[in-house]
Motif scaffolding. Structure first.
Motif, PDB file in Angstrom:
ATOM      1  N   ALA A   1       1.764   7.269  11.799  1.00  0.00           N
ATOM      2  CA  ALA A   1       1.943   8.674  12.183  1.00  0.00           C
ATOM      3  C   ALA A   1       2.647   9.460  11.088  1.00  0.00           C
ATOM      4  CB  ALA A   1       2.734   8.749  13.488  1.00  0.00           C
ATOM      5  N   THR A   2       3.623   8.809  10.427  1.00  0.00           N
ATOM      6  CA  THR A   2       4.342   9.479   9.334  1.00  0.00           C
ATOM      7  C   THR A   2       3.390   9.881   8.221  1.00  0.00           C
ATOM      8  OG1 THR A   2       6.392   8.286   9.818  1.00  0.00           O
ATOM      9  CG2 THR A   2       6.137   9.189   7.592  1.00  0.00           C
TER      10      THR A   2
ATOM     11  N   ALA B   1       0.835  -1.207   0.000  1.00  0.00           N
ATOM     12  CA  ALA B   1       0.000   0.000   0.000  1.00  0.00           C
ATOM     13  C   ALA B   1       0.865   1.251   0.000  1.00  0.00           C
ATOM     14  CB  ALA B   1      -0.926  -0.013   1.213  1.00  0.00           C
ATOM     15  N   THR B   2       1.950   1.213   0.786  1.00  0.00           N
ATOM     16  CA  THR B   2       2.855   2.354   0.861  1.00  0.00           C
ATOM     17  C   THR B   2       3.548   2.598  -0.480  1.00  0.00           C
ATOM     18  OG1 THR B   2       3.271   1.923   3.208  1.00  0.00           O
ATOM     19  CG2 THR B   2       4.871   3.285   2.048  1.00  0.00           C
ATOM     20  N   VAL B   3       3.976   1.521  -1.116  1.00  0.00           N
ATOM     21  CA  VAL B   3       4.640   1.653  -2.417  1.00  0.00           C
ATOM     22  C   VAL B   3       3.705   2.276  -3.450  1.00  0.00           C
ATOM     23  CG1 VAL B   3       5.523   0.324  -4.384  1.00  0.00           C
ATOM     24  CG2 VAL B   3       6.330  -0.179  -2.075  1.00  0.00           C
TER      25      VAL B   3
ATOM     26  N   LYS C   1       2.068  13.567   6.909  1.00  0.00           N
ATOM     27  CA  LYS C   1       2.180  13.931   5.489  1.00  0.00           C
ATOM     28  C   LYS C   1       0.830  14.404   4.966  1.00  0.00           C
ATOM     29  CE  LYS C   1       3.794  14.197   1.279  1.00  0.00           C
ATOM     30  NZ  LYS C   1       4.453  13.065   0.610  1.00  0.00           N
ATOM     31  N   MET C   2      -0.232  13.733   5.369  1.00  0.00           N
ATOM     32  CA  MET C   2      -1.566  14.132   4.940  1.00  0.00           C
ATOM     33  C   MET C   2      -1.894  15.540   5.422  1.00  0.00           C
ATOM     34  SD  MET C   2      -5.226  12.228   5.563  1.00  0.00           S
ATOM     35  CE  MET C   2      -5.199  12.553   7.307  1.00  0.00           C
TER      36      MET C   2
ATOM     37  N   ASN D   1      -6.021   7.579   4.041  1.00  0.00           N
ATOM     38  CA  ASN D   1      -6.681   6.802   5.088  1.00  0.00           C
ATOM     39  C   ASN D   1      -6.478   5.302   4.903  1.00  0.00           C
ATOM     40  OD1 ASN D   1      -7.776   8.545   6.991  1.00  0.00           O
ATOM     41  ND2 ASN D   1      -9.602   8.952   5.768  1.00  0.00           N
ATOM     42  N   SER D   2      -6.478   4.841   3.651  1.00  0.00           N
ATOM     43  CA  SER D   2      -6.288   3.415   3.397  1.00  0.00           C
ATOM     44  C   SER D   2      -4.926   2.955   3.907  1.00  0.00           C
ATOM     45  CB  SER D   2      -6.428   3.119   1.897  1.00  0.00           C
ATOM     46  OG  SER D   2      -7.736   3.340   1.461  1.00  0.00           O
ATOM     47  N   VAL D   3      -3.887   3.756   3.642  1.00  0.00           N
ATOM     48  CA  VAL D   3      -2.547   3.405   4.110  1.00  0.00           C
ATOM     49  C   VAL D   3      -2.462   3.517   5.624  1.00  0.00           C
ATOM     50  CG1 VAL D   3      -0.111   4.040   4.035  1.00  0.00           C
ATOM     51  CG2 VAL D   3      -1.453   4.043   1.941  1.00  0.00           C
TER      52      VAL D   3
END
Length: 276
Positions: free
Chosen positions: A259-260, A223-225, A264-265, A243-245
């Motif tokens: 938290a990271t 998901a992060t990638v 960022k959001m 939100n999904s990540v």
């Protein structure tokens, strides 16, 4: 007495006018008159297309199918645009089976014209006359399969389109991706994102569906990638993407990573996440 070409022109003009008043019945009468009074000629195809369009407008799909068969007995082939329109109308009318038959015929025509590829490589974008009508039919049949919950047929339809170098819309890929994700077919959803890159850049909805697919299977790294790839592609993540990540990280007890992404959001001005 009118010459064959004059008769055909007159019949065509009459048909175009008649379809505005009493579409299907008038169209059929004009087609019969035009075909009997003209010799050969591509103009008959115009009459046939107009009659099919009239049947389509009135939802008379069985009559349209009968006209296709009748036209072929006298050597006329309905245009690809006509068949695409009929496929779309049948799909929107709930007859996915008939819609698929017409669409399969179009696939056969495309393969026979040399536009298909013998390899399994992804299609490359190329302009094509009438492609908008063909893709309209494709989208309608795809939606009919998804409405019936038939993910296999929908996924197979995309593969058939790619095989003849039709370029499905981003929306088509995204809808199938979303259906695959929700039915637990996460690897197929991920593969669809890669296929989309072969024909262009996915949009925010497509990326978000891919992120959601990875998150549903508990693949936080995946998901992060995808989210990072979304940013590199200059597609702005939306709140659902973040939100999904974040939720995937939270469920995997990766609080620091959650938290990271939350920070960022906030930095990019998105609304606050609701971590479940």
């Amino acid at each position: 007495m009118l010459a064959p070409s004059q008769h055909l022109l007159a019949a065509t003009a009459a048909l175009r006018g008649a379809t505005l008043v009493s579409p299907r019945a008038a169209a059929e009468r004009s087609l019969i008159g035009g075909a009997s009074g003209a010799e050969g000629g591509g103009g008959d195809v115009v009459l046939c297309s107009l009659a099919l369009r009239a049947c389509q407008a009135e939802g008379e799909m069985e009559r349209a199918a009968a006209w296709c068969s009748r036209a072929r007995t006298v050597g006329l082939e309905p245009s690809s645009g006509s068949l695409a329109g009929l496929a779309e109308a049948a799909a929107r009318g709930g007859d996915a089976r008939q819609a698929r038959r017409w669409l399969d015929e179009l696939f056969g025509r495309a393969a026979g014209s040399g536009t298909s590829s013998a390899s399994n490589s992804a299609p490359q974008p190329r302009p094509s006359l009438g492609m908008a009508a063909l893709l309209g039919g494709l989208d309608a049949v795809l939606e009919a399969h998804l409405r019936d919950g038939d993910v296999d047929e929908a996924a197979g339809l995309l593969q058939q389109a790619e095989a003849v170098h039709w370029i499905p819309s981003v929306s088509a890929y995204t809808r199938v991706m979303d259906a695959c994700s929700k039915s637990g077919r996460h690897d197929e959803a991920a593969a669809l994102l890669e296929r989309m890159f072969a024909t262009g850049t996915p949009d925010a909805t497509a990326f978000t569906s891919a992120i959601d697919a990875a998150a549903r299977r508990g693949d936080v790294a995946g998901a992060t990638v995808v989210l990072q790839r979304m940013e590199r592609s200059k597609v702005s993540p939306n709140v659902i993407s973040f939100n999904s990540v974040i939720n995937a990280c939270a469920r995997a007890r990766q609080a620091d990573l959650a938290a990271t992404w939350f920070c960022k959001m906030e930095r990019v001005g998105r609304v606050r996440a609701e971590v479940s």
